[in-house]
Design an enzyme around this catalytic site. Structure first.
Site, PDB file in Angstrom:
ATOM      1  N   ARG A 107       6.231 -12.088   4.592  1.00 28.60           N
ATOM      2  CA  ARG A 107       6.319 -11.033   3.586  1.00 28.60           C
ATOM      3  C   ARG A 107       7.797 -10.729   3.381  1.00 28.60           C
ATOM      4  O   ARG A 107       8.490 -10.327   4.330  1.00 28.60           O
ATOM      5  CB  ARG A 107       5.574  -9.775   4.046  1.00 28.60           C
ATOM      6  CG  ARG A 107       5.668  -8.611   3.045  1.00 28.60           C
ATOM      7  CD  ARG A 107       4.946  -7.386   3.589  1.00 28.60           C
ATOM      8  NE  ARG A 107       5.170  -6.231   2.733  1.00 28.60           N
ATOM      9  CZ  ARG A 107       4.389  -5.869   1.712  1.00 28.60           C
ATOM     10  NH1 ARG A 107       3.321  -6.585   1.424  1.00 28.60           N
ATOM     11  NH2 ARG A 107       4.651  -4.804   0.998  1.00 28.60           N
ATOM     12  N   HIS A 134       1.916 -11.866  -5.175  1.00 30.75           N
ATOM     13  CA  HIS A 134       1.248 -11.108  -4.103  1.00 30.75           C
ATOM     14  C   HIS A 134      -0.226 -11.519  -4.077  1.00 30.75           C
ATOM     15  O   HIS A 134      -1.114 -10.726  -4.377  1.00 30.75           O
ATOM     16  CB  HIS A 134       1.402  -9.616  -4.382  1.00 30.75           C
ATOM     17  CG  HIS A 134       1.123  -8.736  -3.206  1.00 30.75           C
ATOM     18  ND1 HIS A 134       0.798  -9.232  -1.956  1.00 30.75           N
ATOM     19  CD2 HIS A 134       1.107  -7.370  -3.089  1.00 30.75           C
ATOM     20  CE1 HIS A 134       0.601  -8.227  -1.126  1.00 30.75           C
ATOM     21  NE2 HIS A 134       0.779  -7.089  -1.789  1.00 30.75           N
ATOM     22  N   GLN A 137      -3.234  -9.554  -2.225  1.00 29.35           N
ATOM     23  CA  GLN A 137      -3.639  -8.314  -2.892  1.00 29.35           C
ATOM     24  C   GLN A 137      -4.649  -8.598  -3.991  1.00 29.35           C
ATOM     25  O   GLN A 137      -5.611  -7.844  -4.178  1.00 29.35           O
ATOM     26  CB  GLN A 137      -2.415  -7.611  -3.479  1.00 29.35           C
ATOM     27  CG  GLN A 137      -2.734  -6.324  -4.236  1.00 29.35           C
ATOM     28  CD  GLN A 137      -3.259  -5.221  -3.350  1.00 29.35           C
ATOM     29  OE1 GLN A 137      -2.618  -4.881  -2.355  1.00 29.35           O
ATOM     30  NE2 GLN A 137      -4.410  -4.653  -3.686  1.00 29.35           N
ATOM     31  N   ASP A 230       1.254   0.320 -10.582  1.00 26.97           N
ATOM     32  CA  ASP A 230       1.993   0.131  -9.341  1.00 26.97           C
ATOM     33  C   ASP A 230       3.237   1.017  -9.422  1.00 26.97           C
ATOM     34  O   ASP A 230       3.587   1.523 -10.493  1.00 26.97           O
ATOM     35  CB  ASP A 230       2.376  -1.354  -9.207  1.00 26.97           C
ATOM     36  CG  ASP A 230       2.960  -1.709  -7.847  1.00 26.97           C
ATOM     37  OD1 ASP A 230       2.889  -0.867  -6.922  1.00 26.97           O
ATOM     38  OD2 ASP A 230       3.491  -2.823  -7.706  1.00 26.97           O
ATOM     39  N   CYS A 271      -2.261  -0.805  -5.926  1.00 26.66           N
ATOM     40  CA  CYS A 271      -2.107  -1.577  -4.683  1.00 26.66           C
ATOM     41  C   CYS A 271      -1.526  -0.745  -3.544  1.00 26.66           C
ATOM     42  O   CYS A 271      -1.580  -1.179  -2.392  1.00 26.66           O
ATOM     43  CB  CYS A 271      -1.268  -2.829  -4.934  1.00 26.66           C
ATOM     44  SG  CYS A 271       0.341  -2.508  -5.687  1.00 26.66           S
ATOM     45  N   ARG A 316      -8.247  -5.291   1.619  1.00 31.59           N
ATOM     46  CA  ARG A 316      -7.139  -6.155   2.029  1.00 31.59           C
ATOM     47  C   ARG A 316      -7.479  -6.851   3.349  1.00 31.59           C
ATOM     48  O   ARG A 316      -7.191  -8.035   3.533  1.00 31.59           O
ATOM     49  CB  ARG A 316      -5.850  -5.348   2.201  1.00 31.59           C
ATOM     50  CG  ARG A 316      -5.239  -4.781   0.944  1.00 31.59           C
ATOM     51  CD  ARG A 316      -4.786  -5.848  -0.039  1.00 31.59           C
ATOM     52  NE  ARG A 316      -3.890  -6.834   0.542  1.00 31.59           N
ATOM     53  CZ  ARG A 316      -2.615  -6.635   0.872  1.00 31.59           C
ATOM     54  NH1 ARG A 316      -2.053  -5.456   0.671  1.00 31.59           N
ATOM     55  NH2 ARG A 316      -1.877  -7.609   1.379  1.00 31.59           N
TER      56      ARG A 316
END
Length: 330
Positions: A107, A134, A137, A230, A271, A316
């Site tokens: 990440r 991503h 997600q 987001d 998210c 997740r």
């Protein structure tokens, strides 16, 4: 699955709709087993290392719990715990970790880093977030949408905000692959890269859905089933961009007026983390500087029955577990 990165999970462009379907179905079954208390330690004796150059609550916890539920040993390395890129090259770090671990999660920053880890390590590598994509997600988002609506075809998703980076890019590709109509609602300068939009539209044409870019909030919101947003400044961007983003994106905040304009039964997704109130240090600092109490979404919408953000956050873990298991079993 992309042949160059066999058994890796780097971006959704590498996977067919059938392969994405497998991740979602596997996640649903593993979630069922978790809720029923049925052990599923299918990777007993395997070990996974998590390389984090950017912090996260959901991604770290999801990978750690998923790995442990699968019977794996899990090692977490934060930016100060690894010599990668400082005293040791990325390629050398990858080859060392590949000798010690059965898989690697990364990440951090540029997509090229996670791809080089895959190239040099010789073990499956999972993208926990890069500047461009991503993908874990999006698998969670897709599972959440299917749980709520029961299908993908005909679902209209609108993403509000800066659509140039990992979330805008990945949602656009995920929707195109799985047959959801995707709209990016943003100022033109914050649209996704034209070459990626062209690629997404070609994929969408194969799967009977559409990709739309618009600055028109009413056009984007009418008929939307999923309103997604987001935070306005991504991790790694300088604080100096806040003022510009606030000016550009305040009209695109998800509020009760937009929810009322959307389809009956529309849901709100995010998210996370979210600046929907004044209960964080960053939100209070932004308020002190710019006088803005809520940013990308109002607290009213975030806390409303239409908000499914915590179902999404839980998923997740289930979907990351599915990604690890599926890629390790190939």
């Amino acid at each position: 699955m992309h042949p160059e990165y066999k058994n890796c999970f780097l971006k959704l462009l590498d996977f067919s709709p059938a392969e994405i379907r497998e991740f979602i179905d596997t996640a649903a079954e593993l979630k069922r087993q978790k809720k029923a208390g049925i052990p599923h330690r299918h990777l007993e004796g395997k070990n996974m290392v998590l390389l984090f150059e950017k912090t996260s609550t959901r991604t770290r916890c999801a990978f750690e719990v998923a790995g442990m539920d699968l019977g794996m040993g899990v090692t977490f390395l934060d930016p100060g715990a690894s010599q990668m890129g400082k005293k040791e090259s990325l390629a050398d770090t990858a080859r060392v970790l590949g000798r010690m671990y059965d898989c690697i999660e990364y990440r951090g920053y540029d997509q090229s880093i996670v791809e080089d880890l895959a190239k040099y390590s010789g073990v499956p590598v999972f993208n926990g977030l890069t500047d461009q994509f991503h993908p874990t997600q999006i698998i969670a988002d897709l599972l959440t949408i299917e749980e709520h609506f029961g299908h993908f075809k005909g679902i209209n998703m609108t993403y509000y905000g800066d659509a140039r980076f990992n979330m805008g890019n990945s949602l656009m590709i995920g929707c195109a692959k799985m047959g959801l109509n995707f709209t990016a609602c943003a100022p033109k300068e914050l649209f996704p890269a034209p070459e990626l939009v062209e690629q997404a539209r070609a994929i969408a044409a194969e799967n009977g859905c559409t990709i739309t870019l618009t600055e028109d909030i009413e056009e984007a919101t009418k008929g939307a089933d999923v309103l997604y947003t987001d935070i306005w400044v991504s991790m790694g961007e300088p604080e100096s961009v806040w003022e510009e983003r606030i000016k550009l994106l305040t009209p695109y905040r998800v509020d009760s007026a937009k929810m009322a304009m959307a389809s009956e039964g529309a849901v709100f997704m995010h998210c996370l983390p979210s600046f929907h109130d004044q209960n964080t240090t960053v939100a209070r600092e932004i308020y002190a500087k710019y006088g803005i109490e809520e940013m990308e979404v109002t607290d009213e919408v975030f806390e409303s029955p239409a908000s499914i953000v915590f179902d999404e956050a839980e998923n997740r873990m289930h979907t990351i577990k599915a990604v690890i298991l599926t890629c390790m079993k190939k």
